[in-house]
Every structure is written in C-alpha cells, then in structure tokens.
Design an enzyme around this catalytic site. Structure first.
Site, PDB file in Angstrom:
ATOM      1  N   LYS A  75     104.541  52.037  82.539  1.00 53.69           N
ATOM      2  CA  LYS A  75     103.336  51.554  81.869  1.00 53.69           C
ATOM      3  C   LYS A  75     102.038  51.939  82.576  1.00 53.69           C
ATOM      4  CE  LYS A  75     105.476  47.664  79.470  1.00 53.69           C
ATOM      5  NZ  LYS A  75     105.349  46.245  79.133  1.00 53.69           N
ATOM      6  N   ASP A 111     101.375  44.493  74.123  1.00 56.06           N
ATOM      7  CA  ASP A 111     101.911  43.331  74.844  1.00 56.06           C
ATOM      8  C   ASP A 111     100.841  42.255  74.965  1.00 56.06           C
ATOM      9  OD1 ASP A 111     104.442  44.426  75.376  1.00 56.06           O
ATOM     10  OD2 ASP A 111     103.746  45.376  77.224  1.00 56.06           O
TER      11      ASP A 111
END
Length: 277
Positions: A75, A111
């Site tokens: 990420k 997210d």
C-alpha cells in the site's frame, strides 16, 4: 432489481481489473465478478501476488488494466510508481486502489471511507478512548478516519518504534510498543494477526483488554471470525468486522472502475456469494 443484460463473453473489448496482495484471497474476485455478471458488464477480475512490484505496476499501465486493488504489503511501496494520488490517498500516504485512465495511474484509498462509514453507522462517540494495533497502510487509514471524526484520546500500538511513533505523531495520538496492561473502550486491530498463516490463532489484543472494551473492531477480512472476533463475541462485546470493511471498500473500487453504483440488494447478494467460497 430489473433484469440486466447478459454479461458478454470474454473478448477483445473485455476490461480486466485485478488485485495485488501478499496473500491473495478469493473475496475480491468473487465479489467483483459476481457484480459484473449480475449487471451484464464486460469486465473480468483476477487476484495476483508478486515479488516484483515495479514490473507488476508497469504491466497495469502497459496492458491497459482498468483497475488494481492493492493490499498488504504494497500500500505504501506502490506510491512512487503512480502518476498521482487522489485526496484520501495523498492525505494518508497509503493506496489501496489504482485507477488506470488511458495509461495514467491514480492512487485512491477506499479503506479510509469504509472505516469512517462503519464508525459512523455504529455511532461510536469521538470521545471514546481507543487502542489501535498496527502502523502500516491499513493502520494509517484507521488513524486518519478516527482523527477526522474528532477522536483525540487514542494510542497507536506498534512494535516498530519508528513507524509506530511516526503514525502516532502524524495524527496526534500516543504510541506504545505493546498492549501489555493497556485497555480502552474501543479496540481496533489493523495488523495481520488473525489472518490465515502463522498468525491465524493469535489474539491481536490480550483477553483482558477485550473484556474491558465496549467495541472491538478487527479489520482482518478473512476469516470473518478471527480469534479477536470470537473472543469479543464470547464476552458479549459489540463487534465491527473486517468483512464489513471489505464489502464497503470493494464497492467503492467497483464504482471507480466501472462508473456504476449497484443497488443495495445486488451488493448484499454479491457479498454473500463472495463469502460462500
């Protein structure tokens, strides 16, 4: 739901979406492909892992892959390989979604929005003290969502003092190296503890901390019933599961890739299908 057109057979016009993860799972592939089928969209979704991230992202660009979900441990490492970041990803320096617009790769973070939505839905009071385990990309999304909701009384728990202190300082929280003797009304696990593999049977927080909590939030999506979620259920604590995060963030990815927002019934059916494997 009205009848959708049949999904076209795979051909030259079919658009590919994918995911990159250290431990690929089946949820994303089943969820996205089910929605493509139900909505008659000419897309295919496939999960991958890689030991060569620059080459993988180069393939996304060169092959015209429309979208790419990004999971641990990529990420943050993926950011220098992209052409730009959307606001949420830029704010927290973490990407879980890449959108390819004619060769230009933009990083997003769904997210963050999923976590904020779940905290809002559960009515978690911003005055609630919390412990957040983890200091990686998902922990950044959680910390940012908590900060932006007005949470101030929190501690980031991370064994790595460099990344742990950095995350805590960035969002104005305290840092601690471990959970020993620590309690809070809200516990959030943003580590891989509880996932399949070496950490599958471990509790992310001591049982005493779970007993002292009011709400337990585990962002691990698979399995749904992690050791932490089972402990919280046994002690009668309110629970927020990673499976809920997975659905919300995957839905926003789907919208970014296709421009289509399915109705709630279709999303719920696709989520149930994806979990049934």
């Amino acid at each position: 739901m009205t009848d959708a057109p049949a999904k076209p057979p795979i051909g030259p016009r079919t658009r590919l979406c994918m995911s990159l993860a250290g431990r690929p799972g089946s949820f994303g592939s089943r969820f996205h492909n089910r929605l493509y089928e139900r909505l008659g969209l000419d897309y295919v979704y496939k999960a991958f892992t890689t030991t060569d991230l620059p080459a993988a992202i180069g393939g996304v660009r060169a092959l015209g892959i429309r979208g790419c979900a990004v999971s641990m441990p990529f990420k943050e490492a993926v950011i220098p390989l992209l052409d730009g970041l959307e606001g949420s990803a830029a704010a927290i320096d973490s990407v879980n979604t890449i959108v390819n617009d004619d060769g230009r790769l933009t990083g997003h973070n769904t997210d963050y929005s999923a976590i904020a939505d779940l905290l809002d839905r559960e009515g978690i009071d911003p005055a609630t003290p919390f412990l957040l385990a983890g200091s990686g990309g998902m922990a950044k999304a959680v910390a940012a969502a908590l900060r932006d909701r007005g949470h101030r009384d929190g501690t980031v728990v991370a064994r790595n003092p460099v990344s742990g202190r950095a995350l805590a300082d960035l969002y104005g929280f305290a840092w601690a190296p471990d959970t020993v003797g620590r309690t809070a009304a809200l516990l959030v696990n943003a580590t891989p503890v509880g996932m399949a593999g070496a950490d599958a049977d471990r509790l992310a927080f001591p049982e005493a901390a779970v007993a002292a909590a009011e709400v337990v939030f585990d962002v691990v999506a698979l399995p749904v019933e992690t050791p932490l979620m089972r402990a919280a259920a046994a002690l009668g604590r309110r629970r927020i599961s990673g499976a809920e995060v997975a659905v919300l963030q995957a839905l926003e990815q789907f919208v970014l890739y296709t421009g289509v927002r399915p109705d709630r019934a279709v999303v719920d059916e696709a989520a149930a299908y994806a979990r049934s494997a």
